[in-house]
Design a protein around this motif. Structure first.
Motif, PDB file in Angstrom:
ATOM      1  N   MET A 143       0.873  -1.083   0.046  1.00 47.81           N
ATOM      2  CA  MET A 143      -0.053   0.135  -0.079  1.00 47.81           C
ATOM      3  C   MET A 143       0.870   1.393   0.049  1.00 47.81           C
ATOM      4  O   MET A 143       2.036   1.325   0.199  1.00 47.81           O
ATOM      5  CB  MET A 143      -1.067  -0.092   1.283  1.00 47.81           C
ATOM      6  N   THR A 144       0.285   2.309  -0.340  1.00 49.85           N
ATOM      7  CA  THR A 144       1.143   3.775  -0.482  1.00 49.85           C
ATOM      8  C   THR A 144       1.958   3.830   0.759  1.00 49.85           C
ATOM      9  O   THR A 144       1.241   3.989   1.757  1.00 49.85           O
ATOM     10  CB  THR A 144       0.188   4.693  -0.734  1.00 49.85           C
ATOM     11  N   GLY A 145       3.075   4.103   0.748  1.00 53.59           N
ATOM     12  CA  GLY A 145       3.810   4.448   1.806  1.00 53.59           C
ATOM     13  C   GLY A 145       4.230   3.017   2.806  1.00 53.59           C
ATOM     14  O   GLY A 145       5.138   3.440   3.649  1.00 53.59           O
ATOM     15  N   ALA A 146       4.009   2.192   2.268  1.00 53.43           N
ATOM     16  CA  ALA A 146       4.541   0.635   2.914  1.00 53.43           C
ATOM     17  C   ALA A 146       5.993   0.446   2.644  1.00 53.43           C
ATOM     18  O   ALA A 146       6.412   0.785   1.377  1.00 53.43           O
ATOM     19  CB  ALA A 146       3.757  -0.353   2.484  1.00 53.43           C
ATOM     20  N   VAL A 147       6.789  -0.385   3.259  1.00 52.50           N
ATOM     21  CA  VAL A 147       8.106  -0.638   2.977  1.00 52.50           C
ATOM     22  C   VAL A 147       8.200  -1.302   1.847  1.00 52.50           C
ATOM     23  O   VAL A 147       7.127  -2.351   1.726  1.00 52.50           O
ATOM     24  CB  VAL A 147       8.787  -1.061   4.344  1.00 52.50           C
ATOM     25  N   VAL A 148       8.947  -1.237   0.880  1.00 44.76           N
ATOM     26  CA  VAL A 148       9.411  -2.290  -0.222  1.00 44.76           C
ATOM     27  C   VAL A 148      10.532  -3.175   0.356  1.00 44.76           C
ATOM     28  O   VAL A 148      11.736  -2.699   0.444  1.00 44.76           O
ATOM     29  CB  VAL A 148       9.664  -1.558  -1.548  1.00 44.76           C
TER      30      VAL A 148
END
Length: 402
Positions: free
Chosen positions: A98-103
């Motif tokens: 989701m937006t802002g989640a760690v990749v």
């Protein structure tokens, strides 16, 4: 009399930049002058994160993907903003992010969910991904160790937000300049008292005090003094230690009650100037006494505001090291209105918008303050000239919050 620019130079040369500082929490520091270079203690973001809702993948695995020939990836996890999941990147695997989640490490691309079949266990990817697409790298916003706010910056909402993003709770700022105001005149009446038959409320003092507060200046006192040299001298001696600059209004010209120049001379004040080639506010005066600047403005309301704009603001700019406070001229065309010939350099109130400068049509008496509610600038009219529609003129803006 001296010219405006020479008077301003004398004023600015007589004051020193404020060096005393204090630590404030970042919200209280809004509008204040930063006293130190602020560097980032860590990068922002400090972890790689997704720029949108989608699937983290290895971009090399998406080569050849299209709507007609989708490539299917095994979904090995899901991460929302604020979550952490330890995942080892493998070929043709994807992580729902989701937006802002760690990749997770090893994935270099986020395919937006609109370019997939929204699969839960197997996701079909319809487009080729590029390295770092929709991927916010570590330090993309702010690199660790970089100067994010230089010394002498006036702190605005953006500065406060950046400080908060770095977990900085306090910041060193210059002490607020302190200004005291003394309005002179037997006719002046406190706002708490009825006017009587011939009383006048000190409108100039309150207009000046309001602008000082808007500029981040502490108004240490606002006093009314009768036309009495001895009382003024006693008041000044009592109050001078409470301010960096004293602003007075009135008692400057050549009338029977204009005692101020002689009173300050008797006290031993150092005269910087008295009288400037301008209208309104010709008798403006400046002195230094006990290492403090005393700036004396006209007693007429509009004249006092012109004096205040042209003389105090450059002083404040020097005190806090913020040159943006000094007035600067803007060249504009007159859209409507006329003036008579200027017998002396004259400052005319006007309104400037996208169509040009509009000269207000009521009156331009120095005693009229209410007309300023319709103006946002003053025209610098040269001696011996007239102004008509189509002429190019120099204007100086009042502050936007006027």
């Amino acid at each position: 009399m001296i010219e405006l620019e020479e008077a301003v130079n004398r004023l600015v040369s007589s004051v020193k930049i404020e060096t005393k500082t204090e630590k404030l929490d970042i919200l209280s520091a809004y509008g204040r002058i930063c006293a130190e270079d602020v560097t980032a203690p860590f990068p922002v973001p400090h972890f790689p994160k997704s720029g949108m809702d989608g699937y983290a993948v290895r971009s090399q695995d998406t080569k050849g993907a299209s709507k007609e020939t989708p490539i299917h990836f095994q979904v090995v996890g899901e991460i929302c903003a604020g979550d952490y999941l330890s995942i080892q990147a493998k070929p043709c695997t994807a992580v729902r992010v989701m937006t802002g989640a760690v990749v997770p490490e090893g994935y270099d691309c986020v395919i937006r969910q609109e370019d997939t079949d929204y699969g839960q266990e197997q996701a079909g990817i319809y487009v080729e991904g590029r390295p770092w697409q929709n991927y916010c790298r570590i330090g993309e916003d702010i690199q660790a160790g970089t100067c994010i706010i230089p010394r002498q910056a006036r702190l605005g909402a953006g500065h406060i937000g950046v400080l908060a993003s770095l977990g900085i709770r306090e910041i060193a700022v210059l002490n607020e300049p302190k200004v005291g105001i003394i309005s002179t005149g037997n006719e002046l009446v406190p706002l708490t008292s009825p006017l009587g038959k011939v009383g006048v409320y000190p409108s100039s003092a309150y207009a000046i005090a309001a602008q000082l507060k808007a500029l981040g200046v502490q108004v240490s006192f606002l006093e009314i003094c009768s036309d009495d040299a001895q009382r003024f001298s006693s008041m000044l001696e009592e109050r001078i230690s409470q301010a960096d600059v004293i602003i007075t209004t009135g008692a400057l010209s050549v009338g029977k009650k204009d005692f101020l120049p002689e009173a300050l001379e008797t006290m031993g004040a150092e005269r910087l100037f008295h009288g400037v080639n301008m209208r309104p506010g010709t008798p403006v005066m400046a002195n230094r006494y006990k290492e403090k600047l005393i700036l004396s403005l006209s007693g007429y309301p509009f004249a006092a505001m012109v004096n205040f704009r042209l003389f105090f603001w450059p002083v404040l700019a020097k005190l806090v090291g913020d040159d943006s406070l000094s007035w600067k001229k803007t060249r504009c065309m007159v859209a409507e209105g006329n003036t008579n010939v200027a017998k002396r350099r004259r400052f005319v109130q006007a309104f400037s918008d996208e169509t040009g400068v509009h000269i207000l049509d009521k009156n331009h008496h120095s005693s009229v303050l209410s007309e300023m509610l319709r103006s946002n600038c003053i025209i610098d009219q040269k001696q011996g000239t007239v102004i008509s529609p189509g002429d190019m003129v120099d204007i100086i803006y009042w502050k936007q919050d006027w």
